[in-house]
Scaffold this motif. Structure first.
Motif, PDB file in Angstrom:
ATOM      1  N   LEU A   1      93.211  17.263 -37.272  1.00 21.00           N
ATOM      2  CA  LEU A   1      92.083  16.325 -37.327  1.00 21.00           C
ATOM      3  C   LEU A   1      92.350  15.180 -38.289  1.00 21.00           C
ATOM      4  N   VAL A   2      93.047  15.477 -39.387  1.00 16.73           N
ATOM      5  CA  VAL A   2      93.367  14.411 -40.333  1.00 16.73           C
ATOM      6  C   VAL A   2      94.272  13.391 -39.663  1.00 16.73           C
ATOM      7  N   LYS A   3      95.208  13.871 -38.837  1.00 11.84           N
ATOM      8  CA  LYS A   3      96.106  12.949 -38.140  1.00 11.84           C
ATOM      9  C   LYS A   3      95.320  12.068 -37.165  1.00 11.84           C
ATOM     10  N   VAL A   4      94.394  12.692 -36.441  1.00 11.08           N
ATOM     11  CA  VAL A   4      93.571  11.907 -35.521  1.00 11.08           C
ATOM     12  C   VAL A   4      92.740  10.894 -36.306  1.00 11.08           C
ATOM     13  N   TYR A   5      92.223  11.361 -37.455  1.00 13.69           N
ATOM     14  CA  TYR A   5      91.401  10.484 -38.296  1.00 13.69           C
ATOM     15  C   TYR A   5      92.215   9.289 -38.780  1.00 13.69           C
ATOM     16  N   ALA A   6      93.471   9.548 -39.177  1.00 20.51           N
ATOM     17  CA  ALA A   6      94.329   8.462 -39.643  1.00 20.51           C
ATOM     18  C   ALA A   6      94.449   7.388 -38.564  1.00 20.51           C
ATOM     19  N   TRP A   7      94.552   7.816 -37.312  1.00 18.52           N
ATOM     20  CA  TRP A   7      94.676   6.827 -36.233  1.00 18.52           C
ATOM     21  C   TRP A   7      93.382   6.107 -35.962  1.00 18.52           C
ATOM     22  N   LYS A   8      92.262   6.767 -36.244  1.00 13.69           N
ATOM     23  CA  LYS A   8      90.990   6.058 -36.136  1.00 13.69           C
ATOM     24  C   LYS A   8      90.958   4.927 -37.156  1.00 13.69           C
ATOM     25  N   LEU A   9      91.486   5.193 -38.357  1.00 11.95           N
ATOM     26  CA  LEU A   9      91.571   4.149 -39.382  1.00 11.95           C
ATOM     27  C   LEU A   9      92.503   3.030 -38.941  1.00 11.95           C
ATOM     28  N   ILE A  10      93.652   3.410 -38.348  1.00 11.10           N
ATOM     29  CA  ILE A  10      94.661   2.404 -37.979  1.00 11.10           C
ATOM     30  C   ILE A  10      94.151   1.507 -36.856  1.00 11.10           C
ATOM     31  N   LEU A  11      93.530   2.135 -35.862  1.00 14.42           N
ATOM     32  CA  LEU A  11      93.188   1.382 -34.658  1.00 14.42           C
ATOM     33  C   LEU A  11      91.837   0.686 -34.743  1.00 14.42           C
ATOM     34  N   ALA A  12      91.080   0.940 -35.831  1.00 11.31           N
ATOM     35  CA  ALA A  12      89.766   0.313 -35.938  1.00 11.31           C
ATOM     36  C   ALA A  12      89.897  -1.207 -35.891  1.00 11.31           C
ATOM     37  N   LYS A  13      88.824  -1.871 -35.425  1.00 14.46           N
ATOM     38  CA  LYS A  13      88.857  -3.340 -35.285  1.00 14.46           C
ATOM     39  C   LYS A  13      89.187  -4.013 -36.606  1.00 14.46           C
TER      40      LYS A  13
END
Lengths: 271, 315
Positions: free
Chosen positions: B139-151
């Motif tokens: 989940l932390v890895k998925v979360y990291a990508w949410k941070l990266i891909l955010a607008k």
């Protein structure tokens, strides 16, 4: 005879390998930066400022502590069950050849070979059919099922190296089966079980897909994080929890590496 | 009893000793004793619930009352081939295939370098560099990508700094792979899948490449092969079992995942999400069960083919 030139990697390969490693690590490093950002409402980059305020806020959040406690409890019980069942299975498979032996190794691997959602939904519908209410124990039941395989794999590998003459010698010297197990088999097995147990603990601690189906209203730490991901309530707290989870999982892996490193070198794994 | 006999076979004392002796004399009973607990757990609880689930896929749901009709029928399976559901199946399988191919392409150089060129300290760096991401929280890895891909996130910031915003916008305009932003596009979903499952591909590929003797590669070069030819005709065939072994993970994990497409992706469903939706709010367990049969079938065929290719030796 080798020339030096051939021992050096081509530039393209070096760059591709380095890029691959960076791709694996940069996102995790980002978590560490975000844990200290002053921004509360968005995922703004670069962070407008840095603060350690959120460490304290997270520390005082009872829901984080509760889900952490549940995760540790579930992982500990599941690991214990997995160690017992995995070792029994490994002992049987490595000591005797019997009808259905191959089927047993397949059966052990099945819970992780099949997508987690299948294990999850199968258990959930079984609980429903049998009228079992969701509790900590239903979570443990799911986790232990897929933890058995990691212990089993480690134990089977060790049993293979454990010579039967050692056991026979112990028996010849007058030890009974239980004494042989206590003084010969168990000490030889211990590090394999420790390694398997650590992996099982990590696997259970991090599991989310099966857990969503078997948890009812309780939240393990991954479930807590999933809820924050789907419906963010307080983003900075999530950032801090994410960082702590990364740190907590890194330490056992580093420890396991340094514990097993010397053995690997003796075993001639070096080139 | 003579003294000699007593020395040759001293009788164990106490109940523990007698039990131990009788177990030694009846190895079949000991085997049964060892196997019963794990078989009860895995064979009865786990396989039992698995078959109960599969059995339910032959039930159907009454469209009017919403109650489950417990007469065996293939009606639910026919429902799988409704265009909307067929789309879900095709979408998931093609995503799994894309992720697997990309993971193999990214993993190969890392695995090859780690297996052939990394020594001493670098060996350790590569080992930990693959193990740490593998074991860090999903989940932390998925979360990291949410941070990266955010607008407002780092990727858009970087693209802006490089004055490439027009390129990203043009890419997002493209049908299918594009979307309003990266975090709600198939490209985003694909990147996260690739990231999360990549270590599962690197490890078996590296294991298979470790077994390729360096002299073989040198021999290929001595016989006049260009590096590309050596790669094509020597390395890839020898690495294939490892790639297939890794693809078991990347393929199976992508097929069953419902969290990544839910958090990063367009709102169009994947198999996992469909299963989750049907068993949850809709209460349509038969259709959910029928959906799960698809990955089971695909993985069954896949595992059989992989076994014939010798992929299990690379695990």
């Amino acid at each position: 005879m080798r020339s030096d030139r051939q021992n050096r990697a081509p530039m393209g390969l070096k760059i591709a390998a380095a890029a691959g490693l960076l791709f694996l690590h940069l996102p995790i490093l980002l978590i560490f930066v975000y844990a200290f950002t002053t921004e509360e409402k968005s995922y703004q980059w670069p962070p407008p400022g840095y603060t350690i305020k959120w460490l304290g806020v997270t520390w005082n959040r009872p829901d984080v502590w509760e889900s952490l406690a549940l995760s540790v409890k579930v992982a500990a019980i599941s690991t214990l069950i997995a160690i017992v069942l995995g070792t029994l299975c490994a002992a049987a498979v490595s000591r005797w050849r019997f009808f259905g032996r191959e089927a047993i190794s397949l059966l052990v691997i099945l819970p992780i070979a099949l997508p987690g959602i299948i294990t999850g939904i199968a258990l959930r519908s079984a609980f429903n059919l049998a009228d079992i209410p969701f509790s900590t124990w239903t979570i443990v039941l799911g986790h232990a099922t897929f933890c058995i395989v990691v212990v089993y794999n480690n134990a089977v590998a060790r049993f293979r190296r454990l010579s039967t003459s050692l056991i026979e010698a112990s028996m010849d010297l007058g030890a009974d089966g239980f004494q042989t197990f206590r003084y010969i088999v168990l000490p030889n097995l211990a590090t394999a079980l420790l390694a398997g147990g650590m992996l099982a603990f990590a696997l259970s601690f991090d599991e989310v897909i099966v857990t969503t189906f078997t948890a009812g209203h309780q939240a393990t730490l991954p479930i807590w994080m999933l809820e924050e991901l789907v419906r963010p309530r307080q983003r900075p707290v999530t950032n801090v929890v994410a960082m702590v989870v990364v740190l907590v999982t890194f330490l056992p892996i580093l420890a396991a590496y340094y514990l097993t490193r010397d053995g690997d070198q003796i075993g001639g794994h070096g080139k | 009893m003579t003294v000699q006999a007593a020395i040759v076979s001293p009788k164990r004392v106490g109940p523990a000793g007698e039990l131990s002796d009788s177990l030694w004399r009846n190895p079949r009973f000991l085997l049964l004793l060892l196997l019963t607990p794990p078989l009860l757990w895995l064979g009865v609880i786990y396989l039992g619930s698995l078959f109960a689930l599969l059995a339910q896929s032959f039930f159907s749901i009454d469209e009017f009352s919403g109650l489950i009709n417990r007469e065996p029928t293939l009606k639910t399976y026919r429902e799988l081939f409704v265009p909307a559901n067929l789309d879900i199946l095709i979408r998931t399988v093609s995503m799994a295939a894309m992720v697997t191919i990309a993971a193999a392409a990214v993993a190969f150089p890392v695995a090859y370098f780690a297996a052939r060129y990394a020594t001493g300290r670098w060996k350790a760096v590569f080992y930990l560099g693959i193990m740490l991401p593998l074991w860090s929280s999903y989940l932390v890895k998925v979360y990291a990508w949410k941070l990266i891909l955010a607008k407002e996130g780092i990727l858009n910031w970087l693209v802006g700094k490089l004055h490439l915003t027009w390129l990203l916008d043009a890419y997002l305009q493209a049908p299918l792979i594009g979307g309003n932003s990266l975090s709600v596009s198939y490209t985003g979903t694909f990147l996260v899948f690739l990231y999360v499952w990549l270590p599962f591909m690197i490890l078996p590929v590296q294991a298979s490449l470790e077994r390729v003797p360096a002299s073989l590669i040198e021999a290929s070069g001595d016989l006049g092969a260009a590096p590309g030819q050596t790669l094509r005709h020597v390395l890839l065939p020898l690495a294939l079992p490892g790639i297939v072994a890794g693809s078991i993970f990347t393929f199976s994990l992508t097929l069953g995942d419902y969290i990544i497409p839910q958090i990063i992706g367009s709102s169009r469903l994947f198999i996992g999400q469909a299963v989750y939706a049907h068993q949850g709010t809709a209460g349509n367990i038969p259709l959910a069960a029928a959906f799960t049969v698809v990955p089971v079938l695909i993985m069954g065929i896949y595992l059989y083919a992989a076994k014939r290719l010798g992929a299990f030796d690379a695990l």
